[in-house]
Design an enzyme around this catalytic site. Structure first.
Site, PDB file in Angstrom:
ATOM      1  N   HIS A  56       0.847  -1.203   0.000  1.00 41.85           N
ATOM      2  CA  HIS A  56       0.000   0.000   0.000  1.00 41.85           C
ATOM      3  C   HIS A  56       0.882   1.253   0.000  1.00 41.85           C
ATOM      4  O   HIS A  56       1.745   1.416   0.864  1.00 41.85           O
ATOM      5  CB  HIS A  56      -0.889  -0.034   1.241  1.00 41.85           C
ATOM      6  CG  HIS A  56      -1.898   1.054   1.332  1.00 41.85           C
ATOM      7  ND1 HIS A  56      -3.132   0.984   0.703  1.00 41.85           N
ATOM      8  CD2 HIS A  56      -1.878   2.244   1.984  1.00 41.85           C
ATOM      9  CE1 HIS A  56      -3.828   2.081   0.980  1.00 41.85           C
ATOM     10  NE2 HIS A  56      -3.085   2.872   1.749  1.00 41.85           N
TER      11      HIS A  56
ATOM     12  N   ASP B  47       0.901   5.392  -0.019  1.00 45.20           N
ATOM     13  CA  ASP B  47       0.078   6.575   0.268  1.00 45.20           C
ATOM     14  C   ASP B  47       0.632   7.811  -0.424  1.00 45.20           C
ATOM     15  O   ASP B  47       1.714   8.287  -0.088  1.00 45.20           O
ATOM     16  CB  ASP B  47       0.037   6.801   1.784  1.00 45.20           C
ATOM     17  CG  ASP B  47      -0.781   5.741   2.480  1.00 45.20           C
ATOM     18  OD1 ASP B  47      -1.971   5.604   2.151  1.00 45.20           O
ATOM     19  OD2 ASP B  47      -0.223   5.021   3.336  1.00 45.20           O
TER      20      ASP B  47
HETATM   21  C1  DX5 Z   1      -3.367   7.481   6.304  1.00 41.61           C
HETATM   22  C2  DX5 Z   1      -2.926   6.458   5.298  1.00 41.61           C
HETATM   23  C3  DX5 Z   1      -2.703   5.117   5.868  1.00 41.61           C
HETATM   24  C4  DX5 Z   1      -1.655   5.053   6.946  1.00 41.61           C
HETATM   25  C5  DX5 Z   1      -2.064   3.949   7.873  1.00 41.61           C
HETATM   26  O1  DX5 Z   1      -3.765   8.623   5.636  1.00 41.61           O
HETATM   27  O2  DX5 Z   1      -3.877   6.330   4.263  1.00 41.61           O
HETATM   28  O3  DX5 Z   1      -2.437   4.163   4.852  1.00 41.61           O
HETATM   29  O4  DX5 Z   1      -0.358   4.802   6.490  1.00 41.61           O
HETATM   30  O5  DX5 Z   1      -1.211   3.952   8.953  1.00 41.61           O
HETATM   31  P1  DX5 Z   1      -1.619   3.261  10.327  1.00 41.61           P
HETATM   32  O6  DX5 Z   1      -1.811   1.808  10.045  1.00 41.61           O
HETATM   33  O7  DX5 Z   1      -0.440   3.558  11.198  1.00 41.61           O
HETATM   34  O8  DX5 Z   1      -2.879   3.927  10.799  1.00 41.61           O
HETATM   35 ZN    ZN Z   2      -3.617   4.632   2.828  1.00 38.53          ZN
END
Ligand code: DX5
Ligand code: ZN
Length: 223
Positions: free
Chosen positions: A35, A37
């Site tokens: 994934h 971001d």
């Molecule tokens: C937040 C992102 C997520 C984030 C999740 O805006 O979309 O993908 O990296 O991180 P955790 O698992 O730490 O909440």
């Molecule tokens: Zn995300």
């Protein structure tokens, strides 16, 4: 549950100076999706990474790349992320006035197309868009940062979305992102999530490879 569960580490919480090694570790742990971001400092109050990084990662991983676009007007860039190597590209319903067009452009470029909903956006608003999406990503934190606390009404949202999909006999998959850890992963899977994103619970752990295995084991009863 019936479908396969994908564990999708979010590299947002990885050490970017050792990104290749971090990715190799989660691959060994059994991650099935990566994934990524993408944030523009406009749609969300943070800036992260973009096309060049996706291109480099695509060369070193065998995992499908899931580009989560937290950017305004995602239709201007979505296809470019497919060309850069993403096999899945998702766009926020709150950021795109032309959802159908953008979803079709992602599919046309050869990737799976996803719709993302923020915590206060109702899944019921997606009823007419669902048939055009390969997956729906339910945000269980406000997008922008890793390490936030899971917003618990997201569980009911997952259940309602699952019901909507089943009632229409669609094959749309459900992804969940934000605050997922060992304590809540079983409940999100029970509520209908099949693609589980986790950032800090994996890359914030002393051993990311073991962390992926632990999350996977916590879902086993549902597979
Ligand atoms: C937040 C992102 C997520 C984030 C999740 O805006 O979309 O993908 O990296 O991180 P955790 O698992 O730490 O909440
Ligand atoms: Zn995300």
């Amino acid at each position: 549950m019936n479908g396969t569960i994908d564990i999708a580490p979010s590299i947002l919480s990885a050490d970017f100076s050792r990104l290749g090694e971090e990715i190799a570790a989660v691959e060994r742990g059994g991650a099935t999706i990566l994934h990524v971001d993408v944030m523009d400092g406009h749609f969300v109050p943070n800036i992260t990474i973009g096309l060049p990084v996706v291109k480099s990662i695509a060369r070193v991983t065998r995992l499908p790349i899931d580009a989560h676009l937290m950017i305004s007007e995602p239709g201007r860039y979505a296809e470019q992320f497919v060309k850069a190597g993403a096999q899945m590209v998702s766009i926020h319903v709150e950021a795109d006035n032309h959802l159908h067009r953008t979803l079709m452009s992602i599919k046309g470029a050869g990737a799976q197309a996803g719709i993302v909903v923020n915590p206060a956006t109702s899944v019921e608003s997606l009823v007419d868009a669902l048939p055009f999406a390969d997956y729906v990503l339910v945000m269980s934190v406000n997008p922008g940062f890793g390490g936030q606390k899971f917003i618990s009404p997201s569980l009911d949202k997952l259940r309602r979305l699952k019901r909507m999909i089943e009632e229409r006999q669609l094959r749309t998959r459900i992804e969940i992102d934000g605050g997922i850890d060992l304590d809540n992963i079983a409940s999100v899977v029970a509520a209908g999530a099949e693609i589980i994103v986790a950032g800090s619970a994996i890359f914030g752990a002393p051993d990311p490879e073991a962390a992926v295995k632990g999350l996977r084991e916590a879902t086993v009863q549902w597979v």
